[in-house]
Design a protein around this motif. Structure first.
Motif, PDB file in Angstrom:
ATOM      1  N   VAL A   1       1.028  -1.252   0.063  1.00  0.00           N
ATOM      2  CA  VAL A   1      -0.105   0.152   0.135  1.00  0.00           C
ATOM      3  C   VAL A   1       0.771   1.333   0.004  1.00  0.00           C
ATOM      4  O   VAL A   1       0.586   2.282  -0.733  1.00  0.00           O
ATOM      5  CB  VAL A   1      -0.966  -0.015   1.270  1.00  0.00           C
ATOM      6  CG1 VAL A   1      -1.443   1.301   1.395  1.00  0.00           C
ATOM      7  CG2 VAL A   1      -1.930  -1.098   1.100  1.00  0.00           C
TER       8      VAL A   1
ATOM      9  N   ILE B   1       3.498  10.131  -9.382  1.00  0.00           N
ATOM     10  CA  ILE B   1       2.679  10.360 -10.774  1.00  0.00           C
ATOM     11  C   ILE B   1       2.317  11.950 -10.666  1.00  0.00           C
ATOM     12  O   ILE B   1       2.214  12.791 -11.618  1.00  0.00           O
ATOM     13  CB  ILE B   1       1.557   9.650 -10.884  1.00  0.00           C
ATOM     14  CG1 ILE B   1       1.862   8.228 -11.221  1.00  0.00           C
ATOM     15  CG2 ILE B   1       0.382   9.959 -11.758  1.00  0.00           C
ATOM     16  CD1 ILE B   1       0.622   7.093 -11.460  1.00  0.00           C
TER      17      ILE B   1
ATOM     18  N   LYS C   1       2.119   1.546  -3.423  1.00  0.00           N
ATOM     19  CA  LYS C   1       1.098   2.291  -4.152  1.00  0.00           C
ATOM     20  C   LYS C   1       1.167   3.889  -3.922  1.00  0.00           C
ATOM     21  O   LYS C   1       0.910   4.629  -4.848  1.00  0.00           O
ATOM     22  CB  LYS C   1      -0.056   1.688  -4.220  1.00  0.00           C
ATOM     23  CG  LYS C   1      -0.866   1.819  -5.307  1.00  0.00           C
ATOM     24  CD  LYS C   1      -2.049   0.988  -4.886  1.00  0.00           C
ATOM     25  CE  LYS C   1      -2.678   0.432  -6.316  1.00  0.00           C
ATOM     26  NZ  LYS C   1      -3.889  -0.108  -6.156  1.00  0.00           N
ATOM     27  N   LYS C   2       1.207   4.210  -2.873  1.00  0.00           N
ATOM     28  CA  LYS C   2       0.860   5.480  -2.345  1.00  0.00           C
ATOM     29  C   LYS C   2       2.085   6.320  -2.868  1.00  0.00           C
ATOM     30  O   LYS C   2       2.012   7.752  -3.502  1.00  0.00           O
ATOM     31  CB  LYS C   2       0.856   5.830  -0.788  1.00  0.00           C
ATOM     32  CG  LYS C   2      -0.606   6.227  -0.645  1.00  0.00           C
ATOM     33  CD  LYS C   2      -0.504   6.686   0.992  1.00  0.00           C
ATOM     34  CE  LYS C   2      -1.517   7.769   1.446  1.00  0.00           C
ATOM     35  NZ  LYS C   2      -1.721   7.677   2.618  1.00  0.00           N
TER      36      LYS C   2
ATOM     37  N   GLU D   1       1.686   6.841  -6.612  1.00  0.00           N
ATOM     38  CA  GLU D   1       0.751   7.996  -7.006  1.00  0.00           C
ATOM     39  C   GLU D   1       1.456   9.530  -6.711  1.00  0.00           C
ATOM     40  O   GLU D   1       1.160  10.569  -7.488  1.00  0.00           O
ATOM     41  CB  GLU D   1      -0.504   7.706  -6.117  1.00  0.00           C
ATOM     42  CG  GLU D   1      -1.379   6.854  -6.683  1.00  0.00           C
ATOM     43  CD  GLU D   1      -2.619   6.528  -5.904  1.00  0.00           C
ATOM     44  OE1 GLU D   1      -3.099   5.493  -6.199  1.00  0.00           O
ATOM     45  OE2 GLU D   1      -2.990   7.494  -5.257  1.00  0.00           O
TER      46      GLU D   1
END
Lengths: 731, 177
Positions: free
Chosen positions: A702, A712, A705-706, A709
């Protein structure tokens, strides 16, 4: 010219006169027939080998080979039938003996007959493709004697009966057994297999099936295994004594299956005596036996491994989650080490250092050690304890061994970065309080960590050691520079490089003027030799030796800097309120309360008196110099009420910092990976990042993933426009 | 330049509330850059494209415009535009949660009512994110288009969905009753 037509005289071979005696065959055969009878009657000595050979030779030469062969066959059959009847008639125990004797006779006879009929063997047999004489003898023996209805069954039964009796403890005639099985082998391995081996294996299977059932009801696991081991050895010995060697593996398989495979689960899991109990009680001999025996059966080792793994994980889990154990970190780690020692020994002594078992243990340890998220802290505390106190009664080597063992536990940690944080903290405390028992050991520990984790892990730690050394040198030259100026307090400074040492937010504190003076002198000296640096006094660390007079008694107190500031106030006032002290010293509340508590509320250390006499410090309290203070010691050390283990809020703080530190590491890993791969799907990114970071900690998917992001958003990466599973690196 | 007041007037003439999605569609057609303002160029572009030169013609053009926007090829562009249009400052890259909820309702409410309702509830309930960025915004559309609702049986957390949607799905599953 006549000589050309001269005929060369031809020399023609001498022709035997062909006997056209109609009785030629019969006469010849009768000779042979009689001879054979004599042979079977043990009367061979009176015969002329040469004559008989010649007779047979002539017969074959005169093209009577076929007839001769047929007659021979008939003849042999006759003799063997007779022999068979005799064998059948043998009573009870003599049956085998008789059979043996007759077999020996027959072999001898067959050899002689073969010799006599050698010419037929060599010329007639190959062309007619019939069985050679000796082999014919064997075949006929097989069919007429061994496989005769009255003998076949009895032979087998006798053999099996004897084997059974031997298994039950009787002594039997092994020579006889050997000869019998040899006979069967000579008749052909299929004869051996059909007439003996196969039924033998079946009978053995049923025997051991029964026996194992019996044993398992009344024996515990260790005893049972002993019995199985013994039976196995017995059977193998039996084979070498009187069976064909190829039967060895087959009977071994039978025993393995009946005694071990069929009962494997029950044995391993047996209550009070199974594998788990053996492990708990360190029953090395039993474990070795189990390991050796179960190596032979399918899934034997894998079952042992899986039961062992579960047990180790369970006991480990209990160990690390037991609240009692968590009170004493050093004891906690010691128990882990003991557990490791125990299992290392078992693997080495009983499991021949089998790699698969070692790996199973490693994964079990890794599993439960990481169940407790304080394990990194505790391991650091254990090392701290050993480096402070040294190992009792141990020399350098022993300390090395202990530290090496702890490193093994360290390797199991998934959150090595948490360990690093704590180790730094603990090391700092050790160095600054001068509490390390052996510099050698400290260095050695550092080397171990560097080897394990690389240079980055230890570079800051090494910086700390360097600072200590440098400070020492600086102090020496400072004192030399001061020399002569011995009025006022003496100071000893440790100069710490920010960044190498664990950061402590430093709060305000008003130092007494005498102290300020010497501090300034030092500051001036230092900055004189080190341009462009900034010094900040860490008043929350440090300690003072201060002389105090209580009535007529003089003591030397060792107190913290804060405590010293408080005490110095009482040189000008006998009584001060909390507020007074707070104002004068500017020490923050929490620290001031702790400080006053240790000066006024601890038995034997109460150099101050508090009103009211309650346990806790409140802002309305008043403090007085306690001239009634007594102590047996001249030098009194007054420590601050501090816990060695972290308090709850401190723990949260540390964990928070660790989490924060991890974020940039994860991002750096993501960027590195994306830079080299350019385009990658989500799962692969997660896998690669985990792989890259696993030597320090196990990143949470998790969190990864953060971070992706976030990258991004900051336009380091983008999602692929067509395939949304992919990420692209933006240069 | 038409300012917000002017737009409101325009809307009353058109008989369309100024928070109606059709105004947003109009803004899209015009290629508007700043929320609440129509520049002359933008106005001209829009009117030309709609072939309208009067209020009544503009009104008549709305149904066709709506159709055009909801065509899948255009909708993604419109959806993305809607987000950018709401960015109030130049440097800003995110919109606040309440604004996002309103926008979702406006833009996706018709097509994906059940998803939008749940999503709005969740966004208001959670407090991990205070703003939504473009990546997450686009994720919402993808979610509505691709994921079976309310079964969620084809949602895979191990795929590259924005974390906020992973959390949303988890929340949905936990509150199934």
């Amino acid at each position: 010219m006549n000589s050309q037509r001269k005929r060369i005289p031809k020399i023609e071979p001498f022709k035997h006169r062909v006997e056209v005696d109609p009785k030629f065959f019969d006469k010849s055969w009768k000779k042979l027939d009689d001879a054979i009878r004599e042979i079977y009657n043990h009367n061979a000595s009176g015969l002329s080998f040469e004559e008989l050979y010649r007779t047979a030779y002539n017969l074959v030469l005169n093209k009577h080979g076929g007839k001769l062969y047929d007659k021979l066959t008939e003849n042999l059959k006759g003799h063997l039938k007779e022999m068979g009847k005799l064998v059948e008639a043998a009573q009870g125990g003599l049956f085998l003996e008789d059979l043996q004797r007759r077999w020996a006779d027959h072999i001898k006879a067959s050899q002689m007959i073969r010799d006599i009929l050698m010419y037929m063997d060599r010329t007639f047999i190959p062309t007619s493709k019939k069985t050679a004489v000796f082999e014919l003898g064997l075949e006929l023996w097989r069919d007429i004697v061994v496989r005769s209805p009255k003998i076949q069954g009895r032979l087998l039964d006798t053999l099996l009966e004897l084997i059974h009796r031997e298994r039950m403890g009787e002594i039997i005639n092994r020579g006889l057994m050997r000869n019998t099985t040899k006979m069967l082998m000579e008749l052909g391995s299929s004869v051996y297999k059909d007439e003996f081996e196969r039924p033998f294996l079946e009978a053995s299977a049923s025997f051991y099936s029964g026996e194992s059932q019996q044993f398992i009801e009344c024996c515990d696991c260790g005893e049972y295994l002993k019995k199985a081991e013994r039976r196995l050895a017995e059977e193998l010995e039996r084979v070498t004594q009187y069976m064909d060697s190829k039967t060895a593996d087959k009977i071994a398989n039978v025993v393995d299956k009946e005694m071990l495979s069929n009962h494997m689960q029950r044995l391993i899991l047996m209550e009070n005596s199974g594998l788990v109990n053996m492990l708990i009680d360190d029953k090395h001999e039993d474990l070795t036996r189990m390991y050796d025996l179960f190596k032979r059966i399918p899934d034997g080792h894998s079952t042992i491994r899986s039961v062992m793994t579960n047990h180790v994980k369970e006991t480990g889990k209990t160990l690390v989650t037991d609240p009692e154990r968590l009170r004493d970190p050093v004891d906690f780690v010691q128990r882990l080490l003991n557990e490791k020692d125990k299992y290392d020994e078992i693997v080495s002594v009983s499991f021949s250092n089998d790699k698969a078992f070692q790996n199973a243990l490693n994964s079990s340890f890794e599993y439960f050690i990481n169940l407790n998220n304080r394990s990194p802290e505790f391991i650091s505390l254990y090392i701290d304890d050993k480096l402070r106190k040294g190992v009792k009664g141990a020399n350098e080597e022993d300390i090395e061994t202990v530290l090496d063992k702890v490193m093994m536990l360290f390797r199991y940690l998934q959150e090595k970065d948490v360990f690093e944080k704590y180790y730094k903290q603990h090391l700092a405390k050790r160095l600054l309080s001068g509490k390390t028992s052996s510099d050698e050991a400290e260095r050695s520990m550092l080397v171990k960590l560097k080897t394990e984790c690389g240079y980055q892990f230890t570079s800051k730690l090494e910086g700390m050691f360097t600072d200590m050394k440098t400070s020492h040198d600086t102090m020496q030259s400072f004192h030399a520079a001061l020399s002569g100026n011995t009025d006022g307090p003496t100071i000893s400074v440790q100069i710490l490089t920010t960044g190498s040492w664990p950061t402590q937010p430093c709060a305000t504190c008003n130092l007494p003027p005498e102290i300020l003076d010497i501090c300034e002198k030092f500051r001036a000296y230092y900055l004189g030799t080190h341009n462009g640096r900034r010094l900040t006094w860490q008043t929350n660390m440090g300690n003072t030796d201060i002389k105090a007079t209580f009535g007529s008694r003089k003591h030397e107190l060792n107190v913290s800097t804060y405590q010293m500031c408080v005490l110095m106030l009482f040189n000008s006032d006998d009584g001060l309120t909390y507020k007074d002290i707070e104002q004068a010293t500017a020490i923050p509340h929490v620290d001031l309360k702790r400080c006053l508590q240790s000066l006024a509320c601890v038995k034997g250390k109460n150099v101050l008196r508090k009103e009211p006499m309650s346990k806790d410090i409140s802002e309305s309290d008043t403090f007085f110099f306690n001239d009634k203070f007594t102590s047996k010691l001249v030098k009194v050390k007054i420590g601050t009420v501090v816990a060695q283990k972290e308090t709850e809020p401190e723990k949260q703080e540390t964990r928070h910092r660790v989490e924060e530190d991890r974020k940039p590491q994860v991002e750096a890993a993501i960027v590195r990976i994306m830079k080299s791969r350019r385009v990658l799907d989500h799962n692969s990114v997660v896998t690669e990042v985990t792989k890259q970071l696993q030597s320090r900690f196990l990143p949470n998917p998790v969190v990864i993933k953060k971070r992706i992001e976030s990258l991004i958003e900051r336009e380091f990466l983008e999602r692929d426009k067509t395939d949304r599973k992919l990420y692209r690196y933006l240069a | 330049m038409i300012d917000p007041e002017g737009i409101e007037t325009l809307c009353s003439h058109l008989d369309v509330p100024h928070t109606d999605v059709r105004i947003l569609m109009l803004a899209w057609k015009m290629g508007c850059e700043k929320q609440g303002y129509f520049t002359l160029d933008e106005w001209r572009t829009g009117m030309k494209a709609l072939r309208a030169d009067s209020i009544s013609k503009l009104k008549k053009a709305f149904p066709e415009l709506t159709q055009e926007v909801t065509r899948p090829t255009n909708f993604q562009d419109f959806y993305q535009f809607a987000f950018r249009y709401c960015l109030t400052e130049d440097k800003k890259k995110c919109i606040e949660i309440p604004v996002a909820c309103e926008l979702l309702n406006l833009v996706l409410g018709l097509q994906f009512r059940p998803q939008v309702e749940k999503l709005i509830n969740y966004l208001k309930y959670q407090n991990e994110y205070k703003v939504i960025n473009m990546d997450q915004w686009m994720g919402f559309l993808r979610f509505c288009n691709e994921i079976n609702f309310p079964s969620l049986d084809n949602y895979d957390e191990d795929q590259a969905w924005p974390l906020i949607l992973d959390n949303f799905v988890e929340w949905l599953r936990a509150n199934k009753n």
